[in-house]
Design a protein around this motif. Structure first.
Motif, PDB file in Angstrom:
ATOM      1  N   GLY A 120       0.789  -1.330   0.052  1.00 11.62           N
ATOM      2  CA  GLY A 120       0.053   0.159   0.092  1.00 11.62           C
ATOM      3  C   GLY A 120       0.906   1.223   0.051  1.00 11.62           C
ATOM      4  N   GLY A 121       2.099   1.220   0.424  1.00  7.18           N
ATOM      5  CA  GLY A 121       3.061   2.317   0.245  1.00  7.18           C
ATOM      6  C   GLY A 121       2.863   3.442   1.758  1.00  7.18           C
ATOM      7  N   GLU A 122       2.130   3.049   2.492  1.00 12.66           N
ATOM      8  CA  GLU A 122       1.951   3.953   3.660  1.00 12.66           C
ATOM      9  C   GLU A 122       2.770   3.455   4.972  1.00 12.66           C
ATOM     10  OE1 GLU A 122      -2.097   3.690   4.870  1.00 12.66           O
ATOM     11  OE2 GLU A 122      -2.809   4.788   3.174  1.00 12.66           O
ATOM     12  N   ASP A 123       3.317   2.236   4.695  1.00 11.66           N
ATOM     13  CA  ASP A 123       4.350   1.629   5.862  1.00 11.66           C
ATOM     14  C   ASP A 123       5.409   1.943   5.661  1.00 11.66           C
ATOM     15  OD1 ASP A 123       5.641   0.144   7.759  1.00 11.66           O
ATOM     16  OD2 ASP A 123       4.839  -1.892   6.917  1.00 11.66           O
ATOM     17  N   LYS A 124       6.276   2.738   6.489  1.00  8.56           N
ATOM     18  CA  LYS A 124       7.581   3.396   6.298  1.00  8.56           C
ATOM     19  C   LYS A 124       8.506   2.725   7.410  1.00  8.56           C
ATOM     20  CE  LYS A 124       6.180   6.052   3.113  1.00  8.56           C
ATOM     21  NZ  LYS A 124       6.319   5.784   1.778  1.00  8.56           N
ATOM     22  N   GLY A 125       8.156   1.793   8.022  1.00  7.61           N
ATOM     23  CA  GLY A 125       8.950   0.932   9.077  1.00  7.61           C
ATOM     24  C   GLY A 125      10.072   0.415   8.526  1.00  7.61           C
ATOM     25  N   ILE A 126      11.260   0.230   9.368  1.00  8.33           N
ATOM     26  CA  ILE A 126      12.358  -0.495   9.294  1.00  8.33           C
ATOM     27  C   ILE A 126      12.400  -1.821   9.817  1.00  8.33           C
ATOM     28  CG2 ILE A 126      15.067  -0.467   9.430  1.00  8.33           C
ATOM     29  CD1 ILE A 126      13.831   1.841   7.861  1.00  8.33           C
ATOM     30  N   TYR A 127      12.373  -2.900   9.113  1.00  6.94           N
ATOM     31  CA  TYR A 127      11.967  -4.233   9.636  1.00  6.94           C
ATOM     32  C   TYR A 127      13.309  -5.444   9.628  1.00  6.94           C
ATOM     33  CZ  TYR A 127       7.136  -2.405   9.628  1.00  6.94           C
ATOM     34  OH  TYR A 127       6.217  -1.965   9.783  1.00  6.94           O
ATOM     35  N   GLY A 128      14.091  -5.108   8.619  1.00  5.09           N
ATOM     36  CA  GLY A 128      15.063  -6.170   8.334  1.00  5.09           C
ATOM     37  C   GLY A 128      16.222  -5.792   7.853  1.00  5.09           C
ATOM     38  N   TRP A 129      17.234  -6.460   7.738  1.00  2.00           N
ATOM     39  CA  TRP A 129      18.655  -6.323   6.892  1.00  2.00           C
ATOM     40  C   TRP A 129      18.676  -7.385   5.859  1.00  2.00           C
ATOM     41  CZ3 TRP A 129      23.434  -9.698   7.829  1.00  2.00           C
ATOM     42  CH2 TRP A 129      24.336  -9.024   7.040  1.00  2.00           C
ATOM     43  N   MET A 130      18.574  -6.855   4.774  1.00  2.00           N
ATOM     44  CA  MET A 130      18.889  -8.001   3.493  1.00  2.00           C
ATOM     45  C   MET A 130      20.354  -8.392   3.597  1.00  2.00           C
ATOM     46  SD  MET A 130      16.629  -8.806   1.538  1.00  2.00           S
ATOM     47  CE  MET A 130      16.461 -10.328   0.212  1.00  2.00           C
ATOM     48  N   SER A 131      20.378  -9.580   4.111  1.00  2.00           N
ATOM     49  CA  SER A 131      21.772 -10.038   4.464  1.00  2.00           C
ATOM     50  C   SER A 131      22.396 -10.828   3.022  1.00  2.00           C
ATOM     51  CB  SER A 131      21.586 -11.251   5.598  1.00  2.00           C
ATOM     52  OG  SER A 131      20.907 -12.373   4.968  1.00  2.00           O
ATOM     53  N   GLN A 132      21.623 -11.134   2.163  1.00  2.00           N
ATOM     54  CA  GLN A 132      21.920 -11.538   1.058  1.00  2.00           C
ATOM     55  C   GLN A 132      21.220 -11.258  -0.009  1.00  2.00           C
ATOM     56  OE1 GLN A 132      21.029 -15.817   1.313  1.00  2.00           O
ATOM     57  NE2 GLN A 132      22.514 -16.495  -0.611  1.00  2.00           N
ATOM     58  N   LEU A 133      21.631 -10.500  -0.884  1.00  3.15           N
ATOM     59  CA  LEU A 133      20.982 -10.200  -2.154  1.00  3.15           C
ATOM     60  C   LEU A 133      21.213 -11.281  -3.251  1.00  3.15           C
ATOM     61  CD1 LEU A 133      18.883  -8.249  -3.665  1.00  3.15           C
ATOM     62  CD2 LEU A 133      20.918  -7.085  -4.571  1.00  3.15           C
ATOM     63  N   THR A 134      20.007 -12.065  -3.714  1.00  2.00           N
ATOM     64  CA  THR A 134      20.350 -13.069  -4.629  1.00  2.00           C
ATOM     65  C   THR A 134      19.645 -12.466  -6.085  1.00  2.00           C
ATOM     66  OG1 THR A 134      18.291 -14.158  -3.919  1.00  2.00           O
ATOM     67  CG2 THR A 134      20.238 -14.716  -2.891  1.00  2.00           C
ATOM     68  N   VAL A 135      19.975 -13.190  -6.956  1.00  4.79           N
ATOM     69  CA  VAL A 135      19.285 -13.134  -8.485  1.00  4.79           C
ATOM     70  C   VAL A 135      19.347 -14.362  -9.131  1.00  4.79           C
ATOM     71  CG1 VAL A 135      21.528 -12.159  -9.474  1.00  4.79           C
ATOM     72  CG2 VAL A 135      19.306 -11.575 -10.330  1.00  4.79           C
ATOM     73  N   THR A 136      18.380 -14.735  -9.885  1.00  3.71           N
ATOM     74  CA  THR A 136      18.132 -15.737 -10.697  1.00  3.71           C
ATOM     75  C   THR A 136      19.007 -15.671 -11.913  1.00  3.71           C
ATOM     76  OG1 THR A 136      16.155 -15.073 -12.007  1.00  3.71           O
ATOM     77  CG2 THR A 136      15.875 -16.580  -9.749  1.00  3.71           C
ATOM     78  N   GLY A 137      19.312 -16.686 -12.416  1.00  2.85           N
ATOM     79  CA  GLY A 137      20.097 -16.750 -13.761  1.00  2.85           C
ATOM     80  C   GLY A 137      20.653 -18.297 -13.862  1.00  2.85           C
ATOM     81  N   PRO A 138      21.349 -18.610 -15.138  1.00  2.00           N
ATOM     82  CA  PRO A 138      21.740 -19.855 -15.682  1.00  2.00           C
ATOM     83  C   PRO A 138      23.121 -20.044 -15.352  1.00  2.00           C
ATOM     84  CG  PRO A 138      20.923 -18.602 -17.478  1.00  2.00           C
ATOM     85  CD  PRO A 138      21.106 -17.578 -16.251  1.00  2.00           C
ATOM     86  N   TYR A 139      23.449 -21.362 -14.913  1.00  2.00           N
ATOM     87  CA  TYR A 139      24.748 -21.867 -14.912  1.00  2.00           C
ATOM     88  C   TYR A 139      24.840 -22.804 -16.109  1.00  2.00           C
ATOM     89  CZ  TYR A 139      24.897 -20.323 -10.047  1.00  2.00           C
ATOM     90  OH  TYR A 139      24.960 -19.886  -9.003  1.00  2.00           O
TER      91      TYR A 139
END
Length: 420
Positions: A120-139
């Motif tokens: 909804g866009g109204e929530d401005k809270g700080i809730y967590g640390w993104m410990s690991q950014l992943t992304v899909t793709g091929p091997y």
């Protein structure tokens, strides 16, 4: 990060207070590689700085996926956990804002903070640390391409280009199949985006079956019919069950595995019989689609030690600690400063370093060409879609229903489950 309230607390403790306000928190952690092990190495310094102690319980991912929400509804809930269902568990999160420097968090992690928030866009809270950014793709199994004498498609190649090349490799080498893909809508989302799928209408409401989705689904079913994809993959599963295609790739039975950056460390450690590498996400008329994601560390409202829980997350997210974590675990950092300056993966092999670079590029291209991927990742009911789509697409692959019947069932089932 800037000087936070957690850091202020650390200064107070180190300045000689009695430690009467020190608390122990419980931390439920899962790891794809060594993430929990590395955090465990960092905990003593956190305790020394704050006086707080952390009791970490390392569990399998199935515990996080299947049992954590039930725990959150009882007295068995941990104080802190490492999770992947970022938006879906929002109702249970502790807002860290009163305990951390909000401006610093917005500056360092502003791109991923919305993934934890209520819609909804109204929530401005700080809730967590993104410990690991992943992304899909091929091997890709480089050795199989070499053995087959097939030229590997270059960056910017389409999925059709890759399908043609993979079929040539299969026919030349006699392997089981050319392409294997994990059985989840998270993995097919990137290719679907490449064919023009949006997943949402102009009002932000989920609409799975648009023309782009249909184009990809037709290709996907056809790939199984012609033997490009193996029977041991999607057709072997049923319902909403998840299946990892890594064993097929690791055994050398397939030439490409459509997976994600979280497999880098495992492949680096376990593949010894052939050369492999990560390749750029294939493209299409809709862009070069890839799904961002990853694991975040959050605290829960039910904790009896909110300040200690917030301090722990704030400590892990600080620039130096985030850099250490990324370097030691060979993960892509979500910290904006580290993305700009780069992480020194001092212990990474050339294959791992190259793979990390390729996946970071995939994330960047997806943000530019298929921004709906980031919207989908932050959608708090995306796990509904992850479950529903494999069920009906598999039935279309096995002939239990037509694709048109599958489309209608997907739309109806997704709508019903979201309404719940």
């Amino acid at each position: 990060m800037k000087f936070t309230k957690a850091a202020a607390l650390a200064t107070t403790v180190l300045a000689g207070t009695t430690g009467a306000f020190a608390d122990e928190i419980t931390f439920l952690c899962y790891q794809d590689g060594t993430e929990c092990d590395v955090i465990g190495e960092m905990i003593p310094a956190f305790t020394e700085a704050t006086g707080h102690t952390v009791k970490m319980d390392t569990v399998g991912y199935d515990v996080i996926r299947d049992q954590l929400e039930n725990q959150l509804q009882t007295d068995a809930a941990p104080d802190v956990a490492r999770i992947t269902n970022l938006g879906g568990l929002n109702q249970y999160y502790l807002d860290l804002s009163p305990h951390v420097d909000v401006d610093a968090w917005e500056a360092d992690y502003g791109a991923t903070l919305p993934w934890f928030r209520a819609p909804g866009g109204e929530d401005k809270g700080i809730y967590g640390w993104m410990s690991q950014l992943t992304v899909t793709g091929p091997y890709v199994n480089v050795s199989l391409f070499d053995d087959a004498g097939v030229e590997m498609p270059s960056e910017g190649a389409t999925w059709d280009d890759w399908a043609e090349a993979l079929m040539e490799v299969k026919e030349a080498t006699g392997i089981t199949a050319g392409l294997a893909m994990d059985r989840t809508a998270h993995r097919i989302a990137g290719p679907a985006f490449s064919y023009g799928a949006k997943f949402f209408d102009d009002d932000g409401q989920p609409i799975l079956v648009d023309e782009g989705f249909k184009k990809f689904a037709e290709k996907f079913v056809e790939w199984h019919k012609i033997g490009l994809m193996p029977e041991e993959g999607w057709p072997a599963g049923s319902g909403t069950s998840y299946s990892n295609a890594a064993p097929l790739f690791q055994s050398g039975a397939v030439a490409m595995h459509m997976s994600g950056s979280w497999m880098i460390n495992s492949y680096a450690e376990n593949i010894t019989d052939f050369d492999w590498k990560a390749v750029p996400a294939p493209c299409g008329e809709g862009g070069c689609g890839a799904m961002p994601g990853g694991a975040g560390i959050v605290a829960f409202k039910s904790t009896k030690a909110p300040e200690a829980a917030a301090a722990f997350i704030d400590y892990l997210g600080q620039l130096g600690n985030a850099a250490t974590f990324a370097a030691k675990t060979n993960n892509i950092s979500a910290n904006a400063t580290l993305q700009a300056t780069g992480v020194d993966y001092v212990n990474a092999s050339p294959a791992v370093a190259n793979a990390l670079s390729v996946f970071a590029s995939n994330a960047s291209k997806a943000a530019e060409t298929t921004p709906q991927a980031y919207t989908f990742q932050g959608y708090n009911k995306n796990f509904v879609i992850y479950g529903v789509v494999p069920d009906y697409l598999t039935r279309a692959i096995t002939g239990e229903m037509t694709l048109e019947e599958a489309y209608a069932a997907i739309d109806a089932d997704v709508a019903a489950k979201i309404a719940e």
